[in-house]
Scaffold this active site. Structure first.
Site, PDB file in Angstrom:
ATOM      1  N   LYS A 112       0.603   4.229   8.298  1.00  0.00           N
ATOM      2  CA  LYS A 112       0.257   4.091   6.875  1.00  0.00           C
ATOM      3  C   LYS A 112       0.547   2.678   6.372  1.00  0.00           C
ATOM      4  O   LYS A 112      -0.186   2.143   5.546  1.00  0.00           O
ATOM      5  CB  LYS A 112       1.031   5.112   6.023  1.00  0.00           C
ATOM      6  CG  LYS A 112       0.515   6.521   6.170  1.00  0.00           C
ATOM      7  CD  LYS A 112      -0.787   6.726   5.415  1.00  0.00           C
ATOM      8  CE  LYS A 112      -1.259   8.163   5.524  1.00  0.00           C
ATOM      9  NZ  LYS A 112      -2.573   8.399   4.967  1.00  0.00           N
ATOM     10  N   LYS A 192      -9.527  10.322  15.665  1.00  0.00           N
ATOM     11  CA  LYS A 192      -9.405  11.663  15.091  1.00  0.00           C
ATOM     12  C   LYS A 192     -10.472  11.889  14.027  1.00  0.00           C
ATOM     13  O   LYS A 192     -10.735  10.987  13.228  1.00  0.00           O
ATOM     14  CB  LYS A 192      -8.004  11.741  14.470  1.00  0.00           C
ATOM     15  CG  LYS A 192      -7.622  13.071  13.903  1.00  0.00           C
ATOM     16  CD  LYS A 192      -6.243  13.014  13.278  1.00  0.00           C
ATOM     17  CE  LYS A 192      -6.271  12.548  11.836  1.00  0.00           C
ATOM     18  NZ  LYS A 192      -5.109  12.851  11.025  1.00  0.00           N
ATOM     19  N   LYS A 195     -11.864  12.452   7.098  1.00  0.00           N
ATOM     20  CA  LYS A 195     -12.712  12.006   5.997  1.00  0.00           C
ATOM     21  C   LYS A 195     -12.599  10.507   5.802  1.00  0.00           C
ATOM     22  O   LYS A 195     -13.588   9.801   5.646  1.00  0.00           O
ATOM     23  CB  LYS A 195     -12.243  12.732   4.736  1.00  0.00           C
ATOM     24  CG  LYS A 195     -13.089  12.457   3.557  1.00  0.00           C
ATOM     25  CD  LYS A 195     -13.174  13.676   2.680  1.00  0.00           C
ATOM     26  CE  LYS A 195     -13.866  14.792   3.412  1.00  0.00           C
ATOM     27  NZ  LYS A 195     -14.195  15.929   2.619  1.00  0.00           N
TER      28      LYS A 195
HETATM   29  P1  AMP Z   1      -5.230  16.909   6.436  1.00  0.00           P
HETATM   30  O1  AMP Z   1      -6.614  17.132   5.925  1.00  0.00           O
HETATM   31  O2  AMP Z   1      -5.065  15.620   7.173  1.00  0.00           O
HETATM   32  O3  AMP Z   1      -4.171  17.158   5.407  1.00  0.00           O
HETATM   33  O4  AMP Z   1      -4.991  18.008   7.571  1.00  0.00           O
HETATM   34  C1  AMP Z   1      -4.945  19.402   7.326  1.00  0.00           C
HETATM   35  C2  AMP Z   1      -4.699  20.128   8.637  1.00  0.00           C
HETATM   36  O5  AMP Z   1      -5.795  19.913   9.540  1.00  0.00           O
HETATM   37  C3  AMP Z   1      -3.453  19.613   9.388  1.00  0.00           C
HETATM   38  O6  AMP Z   1      -2.818  20.713  10.014  1.00  0.00           O
HETATM   39  C4  AMP Z   1      -4.016  18.663  10.405  1.00  0.00           C
HETATM   40  O7  AMP Z   1      -3.186  18.537  11.546  1.00  0.00           O
HETATM   41  C5  AMP Z   1      -5.336  19.334  10.757  1.00  0.00           C
HETATM   42  N1  AMP Z   1      -6.335  18.329  11.176  1.00  0.00           N
HETATM   43  C6  AMP Z   1      -6.854  17.338  10.423  1.00  0.00           C
HETATM   44  N2  AMP Z   1      -7.742  16.600  11.129  1.00  0.00           N
HETATM   45  C7  AMP Z   1      -7.766  17.148  12.368  1.00  0.00           C
HETATM   46  C8  AMP Z   1      -8.488  16.836  13.575  1.00  0.00           C
HETATM   47  N3  AMP Z   1      -9.356  15.836  13.621  1.00  0.00           N
HETATM   48  N4  AMP Z   1      -8.266  17.596  14.662  1.00  0.00           N
HETATM   49  C9  AMP Z   1      -7.380  18.629  14.619  1.00  0.00           C
HETATM   50  N5  AMP Z   1      -6.680  18.976  13.522  1.00  0.00           N
HETATM   51  C10 AMP Z   1      -6.865  18.251  12.406  1.00  0.00           C
END
Ligand code: AMP
Ligand code: TRP
Length: 324
Positions: A112, A192, A195
């Site tokens: 970050k 990864k 968004k």
């Molecule tokens: P976030 O939108 O980053 O707050 O993520 C919400 C949940 O989705 C968390 O448990 C993340 O670890 C999972 N997550 C987000 N992006 C990915 C990805 N590309 N692959 C696997 N899990 C993801």
């Protein structure tokens, strides 16, 4: 008594298939066997968001996705983090037993700092402490998350152990629960799916938009011409076929290796498979979108139920720490 599950996700708006395959499908699967609490972590979002004007809309879009994929407010508690302010009090208290050195070495903090050098705020350092407060406030044991959250979970376990050994054993050590797709790569095939990186496929896209999006994906970089043999094991599109076209993967791999199928056709097949798999979810989502009052009620009721548990834990923590 059922064991407790907790997970959180930042209100980034419409969820993508990385969220779905990496975490949300487990949120749904765990609902019958566990006592589940799922939280939209708006305070966490503030550590990176500079424009907060989108927050309320993002929250609604996210809940729509969650309900459409099968989260059931009759079984699970769904709520917004800031609606249960006890978490912020617990966050402050846990901050007093967390060595700064633990936080400064968290890899996501270092990322970050690179990603937003103009906004290295105090909240960014405390991010995993707030996450620990989320979890222990509900004495949760099982935490469904994607692989990227494992360093945070490790820290949550360390903070929990330190609390228990200093003040009395009141919290279970939380354990991460991964899906069989713990890290979904984005359309660039490298980083990864997220968004922020602009490499995602949203669950709520239309069929047409899905095809368009999938067509932009990078495939096997070594396959430059239609007649070159492909290498499915290093191709992200092939990996996604593994989830969306499980019965055809052997066939697709063989046809790719022998150059009988080109990348464009392979992507077309994937887009079709995604559209078939997501059709019922998209239909439910469209129906739910016409009921904004229902969505608001789900979150109000969720916060009310979460708060009952939160108040009880916070009181216990304050007693243990000698504050009351
Ligand atoms: P976030 O939108 O980053 O707050 O993520 C919400 C949940 O989705 C968390 O448990 C993340 O670890 C999972 N997550 C987000 N992006 C990915 C990805 N590309 N692959 C696997 N899990 C993801
Ligand atoms: N840090 C998580 C993410 O970025 C969100 C989160 C906040 C969370 N609190 C949590 C996840 C508690 C699991 C448990 O996705």
């Amino acid at each position: 008594m059922k064991r407790r599950v907790f997970s959180g996700a930042r209100p980034t708006g419409r969820q993508h298939i990385g969220n779905y395959l990496g975490a949300i499908q487990n949120y749904v699967a765990l609902q019958d066997e566990y006592d589940c609490i799922y939280c939209i972590v708006d305070i966490h979002a503030l550590t990176s968001l500079e424009d907060t004007g989108e927050l309320q809309r993002n929250i609604r879009e996210m809940v729509l996705d969650w309900l459409a994929v099968g989260l059931d407010p009759g079984k699970s508690i769904l709520f917004v983090q800031s609606q249960v302010p006890e978490v912020m009090e617990l966050y402050t208290l846990l901050g007093m037993i967390t060595p700064l050195s633990w936080l400064l070495r968290v890899p996501t903090f270092k990322e970050k700092v690179k990603l937003q050098p103009h906004n290295v705020n105090y909240g960014l350092v405390g991010y995993p402490v707030l996450m620990t407060a989320d979890i222990v406030l509900y004495k949760a044991e099982v935490i469904p998350v994607g692989e990227d959250q494992l360093p945070h979970l490790e820290l949550a376990r360390e903070i929990t152990r330190r609390f228990n050994s200093s003040f009395g054993d009141i919290f279970p050590e939380p354990e991460a629960k991964l899906t069989s797709f713990p890290l979904v790569l984005g359309l660039d095939g490298k980083s990864k799916m997220s968004k922020q990186a602009g490499n995602d496929i949203e669950i709520a896209l239309s069929d047409k938009e899905t095809v368009k999006r999938v067509m932009t994906a990078l495939t096997d970089p070594a396959r430059r011409y239609r007649n070159d043999p492909g290498h499915p094991d290093i191709c992200n599109i092939y990996r996604l076929h593994g989830y969306f076209s499980p019965r055809q993967t052997d066939d697709i791999a063989a046809r790719c290796r022998s150059a009988k199928i080109g990348c464009v056709d392979c992507k077309q097949l994937l887009a079709e498979a995604i559209n078939i798999a997501l059709k019922p979810i998209r239909e439910r989502r469209a129906a739910l979108a016409t009921e904004p009052q229902y969505i608001a009620d789900v979150l109000t009721d969720g916060a009310r139920r979460a708060r009952v548990i939160a108040r009880k834990t916070l009181k216990e923590v304050k007693q243990k720490m000698g504050l009351i």
